[in-house]
Design a protein around this motif. Structure first.
Motif, short mmCIF file in Angstrom:
data_model
loop_
_atom_site.label_atom_id
_atom_site.label_comp_id
_atom_site.label_asym_id
_atom_site.label_seq_id
_atom_site.Cartn_x
_atom_site.Cartn_y
_atom_site.Cartn_z
N GLU A 124 -2.81 35.28 8.29
CA GLU A 124 -2.85 33.86 8.70
C GLU A 124 -2.57 32.94 7.51
N LEU A 130 1.92 34.47 8.80
CA LEU A 130 2.50 35.59 9.53
C LEU A 130 1.65 35.91 10.75
N GLU A 131 2.29 36.51 11.73
CA GLU A 131 1.57 36.97 12.92
C GLU A 131 1.25 38.45 12.75
N LEU A 132 -0.03 38.80 12.80
CA LEU A 132 -0.47 40.20 12.75
C LEU A 132 -0.88 40.60 14.15
N ARG A 133 -0.13 41.51 14.74
CA ARG A 133 -0.43 41.95 16.11
C ARG A 133 -0.88 43.41 16.07
N LYS A 146 6.52 38.62 11.57
CA LYS A 146 5.28 39.24 12.04
C LYS A 146 5.17 40.69 11.56
N ASP A 149 7.27 45.75 10.43
CA ASP A 149 7.33 44.40 9.87
C ASP A 149 8.75 43.87 9.97
#
Length: 591
Positions: free
Chosen positions: A313, A317-320, A354, A372
Protein backbone atom coordinates in the motif's frame (compact mmCIF):
# COMPACT_ATOMS: atom_id res chain seq x y z
CA UNK A 1 41.20 -32.81 -28.03
CA UNK A 2 42.96 -31.00 -25.18
CA UNK A 3 46.71 -30.86 -25.31
CA UNK A 4 46.92 -32.83 -22.08
CA UNK A 5 45.31 -35.76 -23.85
CA UNK A 6 48.15 -35.86 -26.37
CA UNK A 7 50.76 -36.10 -23.64
CA UNK A 8 53.49 -38.68 -23.65
CA UNK A 9 51.89 -40.42 -20.68
CA UNK A 10 48.71 -40.98 -22.67
CA UNK A 11 50.63 -42.28 -25.70
CA UNK A 12 52.49 -44.71 -23.44
CA UNK A 13 49.23 -45.87 -21.93
CA UNK A 14 47.75 -46.55 -25.39
CA UNK A 15 50.88 -48.45 -26.43
CA UNK A 16 50.68 -50.52 -23.23
CA UNK A 17 47.04 -51.40 -23.99
CA UNK A 18 47.98 -52.46 -27.53
CA UNK A 19 50.70 -54.79 -26.23
CA UNK A 20 48.38 -56.13 -23.53
CA UNK A 21 45.69 -57.02 -26.06
CA UNK A 22 48.28 -58.55 -28.42
CA UNK A 23 49.79 -60.83 -25.77
CA UNK A 24 46.33 -61.89 -24.69
CA UNK A 25 45.69 -63.38 -28.17
CA UNK A 26 49.09 -64.35 -29.59
CA UNK A 27 50.00 -67.47 -27.62
CA UNK A 28 47.51 -69.79 -29.37
CA UNK A 29 48.48 -68.36 -32.77
CA UNK A 30 52.18 -68.90 -32.02
CA UNK A 31 51.68 -72.60 -31.17
CA UNK A 32 49.24 -73.17 -34.05
CA UNK A 33 51.82 -71.87 -36.56
CA UNK A 34 54.48 -74.47 -35.76
CA UNK A 35 51.90 -77.27 -35.67
CA UNK A 36 50.56 -76.37 -39.14
CA UNK A 37 54.06 -76.08 -40.62
CA UNK A 38 54.96 -79.52 -39.22
CA UNK A 39 51.81 -81.07 -40.70
CA UNK A 40 52.52 -79.43 -44.05
CA UNK A 41 56.10 -80.81 -44.10
CA UNK A 42 54.84 -84.24 -43.08
CA UNK A 43 52.36 -84.22 -45.96
CA UNK A 44 54.97 -83.54 -48.67
CA UNK A 45 58.23 -84.84 -47.18
CA UNK A 46 58.24 -87.86 -49.48
CA UNK A 47 57.89 -85.64 -52.53
CA UNK A 48 60.53 -82.99 -51.81
CA UNK A 49 64.17 -82.90 -50.64
CA UNK A 50 64.63 -82.63 -46.87
CA UNK A 51 66.47 -79.31 -47.13
CA UNK A 52 63.28 -77.61 -48.45
CA UNK A 53 61.56 -78.00 -45.11
CA UNK A 54 64.13 -79.19 -42.51
CA UNK A 55 66.05 -75.94 -41.82
CA UNK A 56 62.82 -73.92 -41.96
CA UNK A 57 61.11 -76.22 -39.49
CA UNK A 58 64.07 -76.00 -37.11
CA UNK A 59 64.08 -72.17 -37.32
CA UNK A 60 60.33 -71.96 -36.85
CA UNK A 61 60.49 -74.31 -33.84
CA UNK A 62 63.24 -72.29 -32.20
CA UNK A 63 61.41 -69.03 -32.80
CA UNK A 64 58.17 -70.51 -31.41
CA UNK A 65 59.93 -71.49 -28.17
CA UNK A 66 61.59 -68.08 -27.94
CA UNK A 67 58.30 -66.25 -28.50
CA UNK A 68 56.50 -68.50 -25.98
CA UNK A 69 59.07 -67.64 -23.33
CA UNK A 70 58.57 -63.96 -24.09
CA UNK A 71 54.80 -64.36 -23.72
CA UNK A 72 55.22 -66.07 -20.34
CA UNK A 73 57.67 -63.37 -19.21
CA UNK A 74 55.23 -60.64 -20.19
CA UNK A 75 52.35 -62.18 -18.24
CA UNK A 76 54.57 -62.52 -15.19
CA UNK A 77 56.05 -59.03 -15.22
CA UNK A 78 54.65 -56.73 -17.92
CA UNK A 79 56.35 -53.71 -16.37
CA UNK A 80 59.83 -55.24 -16.56
CA UNK A 81 60.25 -53.83 -20.08
CA UNK A 82 58.75 -50.98 -22.01
CA UNK A 83 55.91 -51.53 -24.47
CA UNK A 84 58.30 -50.77 -27.33
CA UNK A 85 60.74 -53.47 -26.15
CA UNK A 86 57.99 -56.09 -25.81
CA UNK A 87 56.70 -55.19 -29.26
CA UNK A 88 60.13 -55.24 -30.88
CA UNK A 89 60.86 -58.75 -29.58
CA UNK A 90 57.58 -60.14 -30.92
CA UNK A 91 58.01 -58.34 -34.26
CA UNK A 92 61.48 -59.83 -34.72
CA UNK A 93 60.16 -63.29 -33.81
CA UNK A 94 57.26 -62.97 -36.28
CA UNK A 95 59.67 -61.86 -39.04
CA UNK A 96 61.93 -64.89 -38.46
CA UNK A 97 58.90 -67.19 -38.31
CA UNK A 98 57.59 -65.68 -41.55
CA UNK A 99 61.01 -66.16 -43.17
CA UNK A 100 60.91 -69.87 -42.27
CA UNK A 101 57.41 -70.16 -43.76
CA UNK A 102 58.37 -68.22 -46.88
CA UNK A 103 61.48 -70.31 -47.52
CA UNK A 104 59.75 -73.66 -46.88
CA UNK A 105 56.64 -72.87 -48.92
CA UNK A 106 58.68 -71.53 -51.86
CA UNK A 107 61.25 -74.36 -51.84
CA UNK A 108 58.61 -77.11 -51.48
CA UNK A 109 56.38 -75.56 -54.16
CA UNK A 110 59.25 -75.64 -56.69
CA UNK A 111 59.46 -79.46 -56.31
CA UNK A 112 55.74 -80.28 -56.12
CA UNK A 113 53.11 -80.98 -58.79
CA UNK A 114 50.37 -78.38 -59.40
CA UNK A 115 47.70 -79.81 -57.01
CA UNK A 116 50.15 -79.69 -54.10
CA UNK A 117 51.24 -76.20 -55.14
CA UNK A 118 47.62 -75.05 -54.87
CA UNK A 119 47.35 -76.70 -51.43
CA UNK A 120 50.51 -74.98 -50.12
CA UNK A 121 49.31 -71.67 -51.58
CA UNK A 122 45.97 -72.07 -49.81
CA UNK A 123 47.60 -72.91 -46.45
CA UNK A 124 49.99 -69.96 -46.78
CA UNK A 125 47.12 -67.54 -47.56
CA UNK A 126 45.00 -68.81 -44.65
CA UNK A 127 47.95 -68.57 -42.25
CA UNK A 128 48.64 -65.00 -43.36
CA UNK A 129 44.95 -64.10 -42.95
CA UNK A 130 44.96 -65.56 -39.44
CA UNK A 131 48.05 -63.48 -38.64
CA UNK A 132 46.31 -60.35 -39.92
CA UNK A 133 43.32 -61.11 -37.72
CA UNK A 134 45.59 -61.66 -34.73
CA UNK A 135 47.30 -58.32 -35.27
CA UNK A 136 44.29 -56.06 -34.81
CA UNK A 137 45.76 -54.76 -31.52
CA UNK A 138 49.46 -54.57 -32.40
CA UNK A 139 49.94 -54.93 -36.15
CA UNK A 140 53.74 -54.91 -36.58
CA UNK A 141 54.37 -58.65 -35.89
CA UNK A 142 51.50 -59.62 -38.20
CA UNK A 143 52.76 -57.31 -40.92
CA UNK A 144 56.25 -58.78 -40.64
CA UNK A 145 54.93 -62.35 -40.85
CA UNK A 146 52.65 -61.62 -43.86
CA UNK A 147 55.40 -59.96 -45.89
CA UNK A 148 58.17 -62.48 -45.16
CA UNK A 149 55.91 -65.54 -45.66
CA UNK A 150 54.04 -64.52 -48.85
CA UNK A 151 56.36 -62.26 -50.86
CA UNK A 152 58.96 -65.02 -51.66
CA UNK A 153 56.14 -67.33 -52.77
CA UNK A 154 54.56 -64.58 -54.91
CA UNK A 155 57.91 -63.87 -56.59
CA UNK A 156 58.37 -67.57 -57.43
CA UNK A 157 54.92 -67.72 -59.05
CA UNK A 158 55.63 -64.57 -61.04
CA UNK A 159 58.94 -66.01 -62.33
CA UNK A 160 57.75 -69.58 -62.95
CA UNK A 161 57.46 -68.92 -66.71
CA UNK A 162 53.89 -69.94 -67.58
CA UNK A 163 50.61 -68.05 -67.72
CA UNK A 164 48.89 -69.93 -64.87
CA UNK A 165 51.69 -69.32 -62.41
CA UNK A 166 51.96 -65.70 -63.58
CA UNK A 167 48.28 -65.11 -62.88
CA UNK A 168 48.57 -66.83 -59.48
CA UNK A 169 51.61 -64.67 -58.72
CA UNK A 170 49.72 -61.53 -59.66
CA UNK A 171 46.75 -62.58 -57.51
CA UNK A 172 49.05 -63.26 -54.59
CA UNK A 173 50.73 -59.91 -55.20
CA UNK A 174 47.34 -58.23 -54.94
CA UNK A 175 46.32 -60.34 -51.93
CA UNK A 176 49.31 -59.21 -49.82
CA UNK A 177 48.62 -55.42 -49.88
CA UNK A 178 44.87 -55.99 -49.53
CA UNK A 179 45.52 -58.15 -46.46
CA UNK A 180 47.86 -55.53 -45.04
CA UNK A 181 45.29 -52.81 -45.73
CA UNK A 182 42.46 -54.73 -44.03
CA UNK A 183 44.70 -55.50 -41.06
CA UNK A 184 45.63 -51.85 -40.86
CA UNK A 185 41.96 -50.86 -40.86
CA UNK A 186 41.18 -53.23 -38.00
CA UNK A 187 44.20 -51.93 -36.12
CA UNK A 188 43.11 -48.32 -36.74
CA UNK A 189 39.61 -49.11 -35.45
CA UNK A 190 41.10 -50.65 -32.30
CA UNK A 191 43.38 -47.64 -31.88
CA UNK A 192 40.42 -45.28 -32.23
CA UNK A 193 38.56 -47.19 -29.54
CA UNK A 194 41.58 -46.82 -27.28
CA UNK A 195 41.79 -43.10 -28.03
CA UNK A 196 38.08 -42.68 -27.23
CA UNK A 197 38.44 -44.70 -24.05
CA UNK A 198 41.40 -42.68 -22.82
CA UNK A 199 39.76 -39.45 -23.89
CA UNK A 200 36.69 -40.34 -21.86
CA UNK A 201 38.86 -41.32 -18.91
CA UNK A 202 40.76 -38.05 -19.24
CA UNK A 203 37.52 -36.06 -19.41
CA UNK A 204 36.19 -37.95 -16.39
CA UNK A 205 39.36 -37.16 -14.44
CA UNK A 206 39.23 -33.56 -15.61
CA UNK A 207 35.59 -33.30 -14.58
CA UNK A 208 36.41 -34.75 -11.16
CA UNK A 209 39.33 -32.32 -10.89
CA UNK A 210 37.18 -29.34 -11.83
CA UNK A 211 34.51 -30.50 -9.38
CA UNK A 212 37.16 -30.71 -6.68
CA UNK A 213 38.35 -27.21 -7.56
CA UNK A 214 34.78 -25.93 -7.41
CA UNK A 215 34.20 -27.63 -4.05
CA UNK A 216 37.45 -26.23 -2.67
CA UNK A 217 36.54 -22.78 -3.97
CA UNK A 218 33.13 -23.11 -2.32
CA UNK A 219 34.74 -24.12 0.97
CA UNK A 220 37.24 -21.27 0.70
CA UNK A 221 34.41 -18.83 0.00
CA UNK A 222 32.38 -20.16 2.92
CA UNK A 223 35.44 -19.96 5.17
CA UNK A 224 36.15 -16.41 4.05
CA UNK A 225 32.53 -15.33 4.55
CA UNK A 226 32.43 -16.95 7.97
CA UNK A 227 35.70 -15.31 8.99
CA UNK A 228 34.74 -11.90 7.61
CA UNK A 229 31.28 -12.22 9.12
CA UNK A 230 32.71 -13.05 12.54
CA UNK A 231 35.19 -10.17 12.47
CA UNK A 232 32.49 -7.72 11.40
CA UNK A 233 29.84 -8.91 13.83
CA UNK A 234 31.87 -8.02 16.92
CA UNK A 235 32.23 -4.26 16.30
CA UNK A 236 28.72 -4.03 14.81
CA UNK A 237 27.37 -5.64 17.99
CA UNK A 238 29.22 -3.07 20.09
CA UNK A 239 27.89 -0.21 17.94
CA UNK A 240 24.32 -1.49 18.23
CA UNK A 241 24.59 -1.75 22.02
CA UNK A 242 26.08 1.69 22.48
CA UNK A 243 23.58 3.26 20.07
CA UNK A 244 20.82 1.86 22.25
CA UNK A 245 22.51 3.29 25.33
CA UNK A 246 23.37 6.61 23.71
CA UNK A 247 19.97 7.65 22.37
CA UNK A 248 18.25 8.41 25.72
CA UNK A 249 21.29 10.40 26.85
CA UNK A 250 21.27 12.82 23.87
CA UNK A 251 19.42 16.03 23.18
CA UNK A 252 19.67 16.63 19.43
CA UNK A 253 18.58 19.27 16.98
CA UNK A 254 16.43 18.28 14.01
CA UNK A 255 19.59 17.87 11.94
CA UNK A 256 21.16 15.79 14.69
CA UNK A 257 18.12 13.55 14.83
CA UNK A 258 18.38 13.08 11.07
CA UNK A 259 22.09 12.23 11.27
CA UNK A 260 21.54 9.80 14.14
CA UNK A 261 18.73 8.11 12.21
CA UNK A 262 21.00 7.72 9.20
CA UNK A 263 23.71 6.22 11.42
CA UNK A 264 21.16 3.73 12.74
CA UNK A 265 20.11 3.01 9.16
CA UNK A 266 23.74 2.30 8.17
CA UNK A 267 24.20 -0.05 11.12
CA UNK A 268 20.92 -1.72 10.16
CA UNK A 269 22.19 -2.24 6.61
CA UNK A 270 25.34 -3.95 7.88
CA UNK A 271 23.26 -6.04 10.27
CA UNK A 272 21.00 -7.00 7.39
CA UNK A 273 23.96 -8.15 5.30
CA UNK A 274 25.36 -10.18 8.18
CA UNK A 275 21.96 -11.73 8.86
CA UNK A 276 21.60 -12.69 5.21
CA UNK A 277 25.06 -14.26 5.26
CA UNK A 278 24.04 -16.12 8.40
CA UNK A 279 20.96 -17.47 6.61
CA UNK A 280 23.16 -18.74 3.78
CA UNK A 281 25.56 -20.35 6.26
CA UNK A 282 22.70 -22.00 8.13
CA UNK A 283 21.19 -23.42 4.97
CA UNK A 284 24.60 -24.71 3.85
CA UNK A 285 25.22 -26.34 7.22
CA UNK A 286 24.15 -29.96 7.63
CA UNK A 287 22.81 -29.17 11.10
CA UNK A 288 19.69 -27.54 9.66
CA UNK A 289 17.18 -30.31 9.07
CA UNK A 290 13.68 -29.61 7.69
CA UNK A 291 10.92 -30.18 10.25
CA UNK A 292 8.14 -31.51 8.03
CA UNK A 293 4.54 -31.06 9.11
CA UNK A 294 1.16 -30.65 7.44
CA UNK A 295 0.65 -26.94 6.79
CA UNK A 296 -2.51 -25.06 5.79
CA UNK A 297 -1.50 -23.02 2.75
CA UNK A 298 -4.46 -20.67 3.26
CA UNK A 299 -3.29 -19.72 6.76
CA UNK A 300 0.20 -19.01 5.49
CA UNK A 301 -1.11 -16.86 2.63
CA UNK A 302 -3.24 -14.87 5.09
CA UNK A 303 -0.15 -14.24 7.24
CA UNK A 304 1.73 -13.01 4.19
CA UNK A 305 -1.10 -10.70 3.22
CA UNK A 306 -1.16 -9.13 6.69
CA UNK A 307 2.63 -8.82 6.68
CA UNK A 308 3.16 -7.40 3.17
CA UNK A 309 -0.15 -5.60 2.60
CA UNK A 310 0.95 -2.35 4.31
CA UNK A 311 4.26 -2.33 2.36
CA UNK A 312 2.43 -2.76 -0.94
CA UNK A 313 0.00 0.00 0.00
CA UNK A 314 2.85 2.40 0.81
CA UNK A 315 4.32 1.73 -2.66
CA UNK A 316 0.96 2.26 -4.35
CA UNK A 317 0.76 -1.37 -5.46
CA UNK A 318 -2.12 -3.81 -5.29
CA UNK A 319 -1.32 -7.01 -3.38
CA UNK A 320 -3.88 -9.69 -4.16
CA UNK A 321 -3.93 -13.03 -2.37
CA UNK A 322 -6.01 -15.87 -3.79
CA UNK A 323 -7.14 -18.20 -1.01
CA UNK A 324 -6.35 -21.90 -0.95
CA UNK A 325 -7.95 -24.74 1.05
CA UNK A 326 -5.26 -27.34 0.41
CA UNK A 327 -2.49 -28.46 2.75
CA UNK A 328 1.11 -29.36 1.96
CA UNK A 329 3.70 -31.49 3.75
CA UNK A 330 6.68 -29.20 4.32
CA UNK A 331 8.73 -27.18 6.77
CA UNK A 332 6.67 -24.09 7.60
CA UNK A 333 9.68 -21.91 8.46
CA UNK A 334 11.60 -22.70 5.26
CA UNK A 335 8.53 -22.35 3.03
CA UNK A 336 7.71 -19.04 4.70
CA UNK A 337 11.25 -17.83 4.06
CA UNK A 338 10.98 -18.77 0.38
CA UNK A 339 7.63 -17.06 -0.16
CA UNK A 340 8.72 -13.95 1.76
CA UNK A 341 11.73 -13.62 -0.52
CA UNK A 342 9.47 -14.03 -3.57
CA UNK A 343 7.13 -11.32 -2.28
CA UNK A 344 9.94 -8.96 -1.25
CA UNK A 345 11.49 -9.18 -4.72
CA UNK A 346 8.11 -8.76 -6.42
CA UNK A 347 7.31 -5.60 -4.44
CA UNK A 348 10.84 -4.25 -4.86
CA UNK A 349 11.01 -4.68 -8.65
CA UNK A 350 7.43 -3.63 -9.46
CA UNK A 351 7.27 0.18 -9.87
CA UNK A 352 3.54 0.18 -10.71
CA UNK A 353 0.80 -2.37 -11.04
CA UNK A 354 0.09 -5.33 -8.82
CA UNK A 355 1.47 -8.44 -7.17
CA UNK A 356 -0.52 -11.64 -6.89
CA UNK A 357 0.09 -14.79 -4.86
CA UNK A 358 -1.98 -17.90 -5.45
CA UNK A 359 -1.91 -21.64 -6.03
CA UNK A 360 -2.40 -24.12 -8.86
CA UNK A 361 -2.89 -27.84 -8.44
CA UNK A 362 -0.73 -30.02 -10.69
CA UNK A 363 -1.49 -33.69 -10.05
CA UNK A 364 -0.37 -34.53 -6.54
CA UNK A 365 1.63 -31.31 -6.22
CA UNK A 366 0.64 -27.75 -5.40
CA UNK A 367 2.34 -24.85 -7.17
CA UNK A 368 2.44 -21.73 -4.99
CA UNK A 369 3.08 -18.83 -7.38
CA UNK A 370 3.96 -15.14 -6.96
CA UNK A 371 3.16 -12.99 -10.01
CA UNK A 372 4.12 -9.36 -10.55
CA UNK A 373 3.89 -6.73 -13.27
CA UNK A 374 7.42 -5.49 -12.66
CA UNK A 375 10.54 -4.99 -14.75
CA UNK A 376 10.93 -8.68 -15.62
CA UNK A 377 14.08 -10.71 -16.13
CA UNK A 378 15.76 -11.50 -19.42
CA UNK A 379 16.23 -15.14 -20.38
CA UNK A 380 20.01 -14.76 -20.14
CA UNK A 381 19.77 -13.45 -16.55
CA UNK A 382 17.39 -16.20 -15.43
CA UNK A 383 20.27 -18.69 -15.35
CA UNK A 384 22.22 -16.88 -12.63
CA UNK A 385 19.68 -15.02 -10.46
CA UNK A 386 19.87 -17.76 -7.82
CA UNK A 387 23.59 -17.11 -7.25
CA UNK A 388 24.85 -15.00 -4.35
CA UNK A 389 24.95 -11.21 -4.77
CA UNK A 390 23.31 -11.27 -8.22
CA UNK A 391 20.79 -8.47 -8.72
CA UNK A 392 18.98 -7.64 -11.94
CA UNK A 393 18.94 -3.94 -12.70
CA UNK A 394 21.29 -2.97 -9.86
CA UNK A 395 24.70 -2.79 -11.48
CA UNK A 396 25.78 0.05 -9.16
CA UNK A 397 25.05 -2.05 -6.05
CA UNK A 398 22.54 0.34 -4.49
CA UNK A 399 22.06 -1.09 -0.98
CA UNK A 400 18.54 0.36 -0.90
CA UNK A 401 17.65 -2.35 -3.43
CA UNK A 402 18.81 -5.19 -1.20
CA UNK A 403 21.86 -7.41 -1.07
CA UNK A 404 21.29 -9.99 -3.82
CA UNK A 405 21.10 -12.91 -1.39
CA UNK A 406 17.34 -13.50 -1.33
CA UNK A 407 17.13 -15.94 -4.22
CA UNK A 408 20.36 -17.66 -3.15
CA UNK A 409 18.59 -18.36 0.16
CA UNK A 410 15.52 -19.54 -1.78
CA UNK A 411 17.62 -21.97 -3.81
CA UNK A 412 19.24 -23.49 -0.72
CA UNK A 413 15.97 -23.71 1.22
CA UNK A 414 14.20 -25.37 -1.73
CA UNK A 415 16.96 -27.96 -2.02
CA UNK A 416 16.58 -28.75 1.68
CA UNK A 417 12.84 -29.24 1.12
CA UNK A 418 13.51 -31.29 -2.04
CA UNK A 419 11.15 -28.88 -3.79
CA UNK A 420 11.30 -27.48 -7.31
CA UNK A 421 11.55 -23.73 -7.83
CA UNK A 422 10.75 -22.27 -11.24
CA UNK A 423 10.75 -18.83 -12.82
CA UNK A 424 9.02 -17.42 -15.88
CA UNK A 425 9.56 -13.84 -16.91
CA UNK A 426 9.19 -11.38 -19.77
CA UNK A 427 11.24 -8.17 -19.64
CA UNK A 428 9.10 -5.05 -18.99
CA UNK A 429 6.00 -7.20 -18.42
CA UNK A 430 6.66 -9.07 -15.19
CA UNK A 431 7.69 -12.34 -13.59
CA UNK A 432 6.28 -15.44 -11.95
CA UNK A 433 8.21 -17.34 -9.28
CA UNK A 434 6.80 -20.65 -8.10
CA UNK A 435 7.57 -23.53 -5.76
CA UNK A 436 6.07 -27.01 -6.12
CA UNK A 437 5.24 -29.07 -3.00
CA UNK A 438 3.44 -32.38 -2.37
CA UNK A 439 -0.22 -32.05 -1.37
CA UNK A 440 -1.25 -33.66 1.93
CA UNK A 441 -4.75 -34.94 2.72
CA UNK A 442 -4.05 -34.98 6.47
CA UNK A 443 -5.30 -32.34 8.86
CA UNK A 444 -2.92 -29.40 9.34
CA UNK A 445 -0.66 -29.40 12.38
CA UNK A 446 -1.37 -27.01 15.22
CA UNK A 447 0.19 -23.67 14.39
CA UNK A 448 2.93 -22.45 16.74
CA UNK A 449 2.52 -19.21 18.62
CA UNK A 450 3.92 -16.15 16.87
CA UNK A 451 7.39 -15.22 18.06
CA UNK A 452 7.67 -11.63 16.87
CA UNK A 453 8.68 -8.92 19.28
CA UNK A 454 5.09 -7.75 19.60
CA UNK A 455 3.95 -11.23 20.58
CA UNK A 456 6.13 -11.54 23.69
CA UNK A 457 4.57 -10.68 26.99
CA UNK A 458 6.62 -8.10 28.90
CA UNK A 459 8.63 -9.50 31.80
CA UNK A 460 9.93 -7.44 34.66
CA UNK A 461 13.74 -7.55 34.67
CA UNK A 462 14.09 -5.32 37.75
CA UNK A 463 16.56 -6.72 40.26
CA UNK A 464 17.25 -9.80 38.15
CA UNK A 465 20.90 -10.79 38.56
CA UNK A 466 22.45 -11.59 35.20
CA UNK A 467 25.95 -12.96 34.62
CA UNK A 468 27.70 -11.75 31.44
CA UNK A 469 30.79 -13.62 30.19
CA UNK A 470 32.39 -11.93 27.16
CA UNK A 471 36.05 -11.60 26.17
CA UNK A 472 35.50 -8.53 23.94
CA UNK A 473 35.76 -5.56 26.31
CA UNK A 474 33.53 -3.20 24.29
CA UNK A 475 30.74 -5.75 23.94
CA UNK A 476 31.02 -6.78 27.60
CA UNK A 477 30.80 -3.14 28.74
CA UNK A 478 27.90 -2.50 26.37
CA UNK A 479 25.94 -5.53 27.60
CA UNK A 480 26.67 -4.65 31.21
CA UNK A 481 25.32 -1.12 30.79
CA UNK A 482 22.34 -2.17 28.69
CA UNK A 483 21.21 -4.77 31.23
CA UNK A 484 21.60 -2.23 34.04
CA UNK A 485 19.39 0.16 32.07
CA UNK A 486 16.78 -2.61 32.00
CA UNK A 487 16.92 -2.80 35.79
CA UNK A 488 19.18 -5.85 36.13
CA UNK A 489 22.01 -6.36 38.58
CA UNK A 490 24.95 -7.43 36.45
CA UNK A 491 28.11 -9.42 37.13
CA UNK A 492 30.46 -9.45 34.15
CA UNK A 493 33.85 -10.92 33.32
CA UNK A 494 35.92 -12.54 30.59
CA UNK A 495 35.87 -16.10 31.95
CA UNK A 496 33.80 -18.48 34.03
CA UNK A 497 36.30 -18.40 36.88
CA UNK A 498 36.34 -14.58 37.08
CA UNK A 499 32.55 -14.24 37.36
CA UNK A 500 32.26 -17.15 39.79
CA UNK A 501 34.82 -15.45 42.06
CA UNK A 502 32.67 -12.28 42.04
CA UNK A 503 29.51 -14.27 42.77
CA UNK A 504 31.11 -16.07 45.70
CA UNK A 505 32.55 -12.81 47.03
CA UNK A 506 29.13 -11.13 46.91
CA UNK A 507 27.35 -14.23 48.19
CA UNK A 508 24.38 -13.73 45.83
CA UNK A 509 22.17 -15.92 43.69
CA UNK A 510 22.11 -15.65 39.92
CA UNK A 511 19.03 -15.65 37.66
CA UNK A 512 20.56 -16.19 34.20
CA UNK A 513 23.78 -16.45 32.22
CA UNK A 514 24.65 -14.66 28.97
CA UNK A 515 27.93 -15.94 27.51
CA UNK A 516 29.90 -15.46 24.34
CA UNK A 517 30.34 -18.76 22.47
CA UNK A 518 34.03 -18.49 21.51
CA UNK A 519 35.77 -17.05 24.54
CA UNK A 520 39.26 -18.47 24.11
CA UNK A 521 41.14 -21.43 22.70
CA UNK A 522 40.75 -23.29 26.01
CA UNK A 523 37.25 -22.22 27.07
CA UNK A 524 34.00 -21.95 25.16
CA UNK A 525 30.66 -20.52 26.19
CA UNK A 526 29.32 -24.05 26.52
CA UNK A 527 32.16 -24.83 28.95
CA UNK A 528 31.37 -21.68 30.96
CA UNK A 529 27.68 -22.52 31.24
CA UNK A 530 28.49 -26.05 32.36
CA UNK A 531 31.06 -24.75 34.86
CA UNK A 532 28.69 -22.19 36.39
CA UNK A 533 25.76 -24.61 36.47
CA UNK A 534 27.95 -27.11 38.33
CA UNK A 535 28.49 -24.49 41.07
CA UNK A 536 25.21 -22.54 40.97
CA UNK A 537 22.58 -25.04 39.93
CA UNK A 538 21.95 -27.35 36.96
CA UNK A 539 18.78 -25.58 35.79
CA UNK A 540 20.18 -22.06 35.66
CA UNK A 541 18.82 -20.35 32.49
CA UNK A 542 21.54 -19.55 29.97
CA UNK A 543 21.97 -18.32 26.41
CA UNK A 544 24.91 -18.01 24.07
CA UNK A 545 25.88 -15.16 21.75
CA UNK A 546 28.34 -15.64 18.89
CA UNK A 547 29.75 -14.09 15.77
CA UNK A 548 30.78 -17.55 14.55
CA UNK A 549 28.45 -18.80 11.77
CA UNK A 550 30.38 -21.99 11.08
CA UNK A 551 28.71 -25.37 10.91
CA UNK A 552 30.74 -26.55 13.90
CA UNK A 553 29.48 -23.73 16.12
CA UNK A 554 25.85 -24.40 15.23
CA UNK A 555 26.31 -28.15 15.77
CA UNK A 556 27.91 -27.64 19.17
CA UNK A 557 25.16 -25.26 20.30
CA UNK A 558 22.45 -27.62 19.08
CA UNK A 559 24.02 -30.56 20.92
CA UNK A 560 24.33 -28.52 24.15
CA UNK A 561 20.63 -27.63 24.14
CA UNK A 562 21.39 -23.93 24.69
CA UNK A 563 19.74 -20.99 22.99
CA UNK A 564 22.14 -19.46 20.44
CA UNK A 565 21.85 -15.86 19.23
CA UNK A 566 24.07 -14.68 16.39
CA UNK A 567 25.70 -11.28 16.61
CA UNK A 568 24.82 -8.57 15.99
CA UNK A 569 21.86 -9.19 18.32
CA UNK A 570 19.36 -6.36 18.38
CA UNK A 571 18.60 -5.20 21.91
CA UNK A 572 14.89 -5.98 21.62
CA UNK A 573 15.75 -9.49 20.45
CA UNK A 574 18.10 -10.02 23.39
CA UNK A 575 15.48 -8.77 25.86
CA UNK A 576 12.81 -10.93 24.24
CA UNK A 577 14.95 -14.08 24.54
CA UNK A 578 16.06 -13.27 28.11
CA UNK A 579 12.45 -12.72 29.18
CA UNK A 580 11.43 -16.03 27.64
CA UNK A 581 14.22 -17.86 29.49
CA UNK A 582 13.37 -16.28 32.84
CA UNK A 583 9.67 -16.98 32.42
CA UNK A 584 10.42 -20.64 31.63
CA UNK A 585 9.07 -20.42 28.05
CA UNK A 586 12.43 -20.28 26.33
CA UNK A 587 13.33 -23.20 24.11
CA UNK A 588 16.33 -24.41 22.20
CA UNK A 589 16.76 -22.27 19.14
CA UNK A 590 19.24 -20.42 17.04
CA UNK A 591 18.73 -16.88 15.96
Amino acid sequence: MPNEFHSMATADAIAAEQIKAFFRETNAQNLAGIVILCLLALLVESLVPWWTWGPALALAGGVTVWRARGIVAYHRAPSSRTSAQWGLGQTLGAALNGTAWGFANTAMTAHLPLPYQFFILTVAAISASAAASEGFAYFRPSRAFICTSLIPLALWYLLAGDQLHLILGLMLGIFVPVLLWQGGKRHAAFNESLHLRFKNEFLARELAHQRQIAEEAGKAKAKFLASASHDLRQPVQAIALFQELLRPEMTLTAKGEEYFAKAQQAVGAVSGLLSALLDVSRLDASTLKPQHAVLSVGDLLNDLQREYGPLAERKGLELRVVGCRLCVDTDAMLLGRILRNFLSNALQYTPTGKVLIGCRRRGQNLHIEVWDTGIGISEADQDNIFEEFVQVGNQHRDRQQGLGLGLAIVDRAARLLDAEVSVRSVPKRGSCFAISLPISDAAPSKRPLRTSADGISPYDLDNRRIVVVENETLIRDGLHSLLENWGCAVISGDSGASVLAQIEELGVEVDAIISDFGLSETESGIDVVGYLRAHLGPNLPALLMTGDTSEGAMQAAAESGLVLLHKPVRPWRLRQTLCALLSGTGKDSAG
